[in-house]
Design an enzyme around this catalytic site. Structure first.
Site, mmCIF file in Angstrom:
data_model
loop_
_atom_site.group_PDB
_atom_site.id
_atom_site.type_symbol
_atom_site.label_atom_id
_atom_site.label_comp_id
_atom_site.label_asym_id
_atom_site.label_seq_id
_atom_site.Cartn_x
_atom_site.Cartn_y
_atom_site.Cartn_z
ATOM 1 N N GLY A 10 0.816 -1.209 0.166
ATOM 2 C CA GLY A 10 0.203 0.306 -0.062
ATOM 3 C C GLY A 10 0.900 1.027 0.114
ATOM 4 O O GLY A 10 1.779 1.408 -0.554
ATOM 5 N N CYS A 159 -9.505 6.514 13.169
ATOM 6 C CA CYS A 159 -9.114 7.311 11.712
ATOM 7 C C CYS A 159 -10.561 8.347 11.062
ATOM 8 O O CYS A 159 -10.990 7.519 10.594
ATOM 9 C CB CYS A 159 -8.875 5.944 10.130
ATOM 10 S SG CYS A 159 -8.594 7.062 8.708
ATOM 11 N N CYS A 353 -1.772 16.553 7.396
ATOM 12 C CA CYS A 353 -2.933 16.449 6.579
ATOM 13 C C CYS A 353 -3.736 17.195 5.424
ATOM 14 O O CYS A 353 -3.894 18.282 5.144
ATOM 15 C CB CYS A 353 -4.047 14.860 7.681
ATOM 16 S SG CYS A 353 -5.033 13.893 6.340
#
Length: 423
Positions: A10, A159, A353
């Site tokens: 990933g 998350c 982020c």
């Protein structure tokens, strides 16, 4: 010469392979194992779920891209890890030995912790490309007969960014289709307040995200523990700040996407002394297992304690920049070990982020992730929406081209006006 095996392909595993190949002598062999034969760019899944992306735009076959870099690839899951014997048992029963093992598996999705939850039952997910495709099919059906929508995160989730993203993306999509007036929306989360993000809040995240929810007619329930889900109905216990029951909710819905709690994947969690009770790999400051010095780990599979105790269990996220620095630290430390030197490189505990919000976006920087912080801000603007799109394209280009260039260091930090952060 050494054989390095990377478990998982990933956003942690693929960069690890490329950086190792660029850093190490070519006499060392590298093998990547992954249960699927394709790479998926998970941050784009919220777009896929509403039809803003096609699967083929955010996935590609792994093997040809790794082989161009002289990296072996095995498209199989691992059944068992013999850490003492440095051997992996693959799903087909074959054995693979290693000198170093890098675990970048991502999480096991624990839908089973809430009865009735998950894509096989009554709520959708955007955690994998298959889940996002299934969510898109459910969303298309929903548009034929719109009604209440519930989006959020289950108890124990760590998350939260994608849940916020998906709320605003659905909101924007419904407005473009001119059916938003038919869709009451509720955000349900284990966070103690809006904008907590598993980080204890970042800058002005609480007031800014609350304001966005108000401006877009999205209701919310925090300190929320989803206890079960039935067809078209979610049962939620809302707690007060002291952990006492405040209210019981029965929320009707015609479409729901709820992020689950995470655990470690079975093969990793089953190794004695490697993981905590949730199956996450326990590492030292150099990304190395405290029990097995030839095993390293990066990304969501790593054990990180919650930032603070909350009335409903809430984990800490592992953001893209943090994962990138973990990967680079692992590469440097394996190289040092091969040279007979001590490990010195460390991953970052900084959180950076970019979050899309449909037609705008939000960016946050928490340096370090656990308060008190040296840098602590949260900003919103259309520039973040376009930055997230550019980041997607750049990361996919990097993975296809085999570049070992760090995406956040070379692109995102400069975009945010931040100087390079030492690993």
């Amino acid at each position: 010469m050494a054989h390095i095996v990377i478990l998982g392909a990933g956003i942690g595993g693929m960069p690890t392979a490329y950086e190792l190949r660029a850093k190490l002598d070519p006499s060392h062999s590298i093998t990547v194992l992954n249960s699927a034969d394709y790479f998926q760019f998970v941050p784009s899944n919220p777009w896929l779920a509403v039809g803003w992306r096609k699967r083929e735009a955010i996935t590609f076959p792994i093997r040809p891209h790794l082989e161009k870099k002289n990296i072996d690839f095995v498209a199989q899951a691992v059944r068992r890890i013999d850490a003492e014997g440095k051997t992996l048992e693959l799903q087909d029963g074959k054995m693979l030995t290693y000198d170093y093992l890098v675990i970048t598996t991502g999480p096991k999705l624990s839908f089973d912790e809430v009865p009735g939850a998950g894509p096989e039952q009554h709520t959708q997910s955007i955690c994998t490309v298959e889940h996002a495709q299934q969510a898109h099919a459910a969303y298309e059906n929903f548009l034929n007969d719109p009604g209440p929508v519930v989006i959020g995160a289950m108890p124990g989730a760590s998350c939260f960014g994608p849940a916020y993203e998906f709320s605003f993306i659905v909101n924007t999509d419904l407005k473009r289709r001119k059916v938003r007036n038919k869709v009451p929306m509720t955000y349900v989360t284990s966070e103690p307040y809006i904008g907590h993000l598993g980080l204890g809040g970042v800058g002005d995240s609480k007031s800014m995200l609350e304001s966005e929810f108000r401006n877009n007619d999205i209701k919310w329930i925090t300190n929320a523990k989803v206890t079960k889900v039935e067809a078209g109905k979610m049962f939620v216990t809302e707690f007060d700040d002291l952990g006492g029951v405040k209210k019981e909710h029965e929320l009707p819905f015609k479409f729901s996407m709820m992020l689950p709690a995470f655990k470690g994947v079975d093969a990793v969690a089953g190794v004695e002394g490697l993981c905590n009770p949730r199956g996450f790999v326990i590492i030292d400051e150099h990304q190395r297992s405290k029990k097995y010095p030839n095993i390293f780990a990066a990304g969501v599979c790593v054990a990180i304690p919650p930032v603070e105790v909350t009335p409903v269990p809430t984990g800490a996220p592992k953001t893209g920049y943090m994962i990138e620095t973990m990967v680079t630290a692992i590469v440097h430390n394996i190289d040092a070990d091969l040279r007979g030197q001590a490990a010195t490189s460390k991953g970052s505990w900084n959180a950076i982020c970019l979050a899309d919000m449909g037609d705008t976006g939000a960016a946050f920087v928490a340096l370090p992730q656990i308060p008190p912080r040296n840098v602590n801000w949260f900003k919103k603007g259309k520039w973040v929406h376009f930055a997230k799109i550019a980041y997607e394209k750049y990361f996919l280009y990097k993975m296809k081209s085999g570049s070992s260039e760090p995406v956040y260091e070379k692109y995102v930090l400069k975009l945010l006006g931040i100087e390079r952060l030492d690993l």
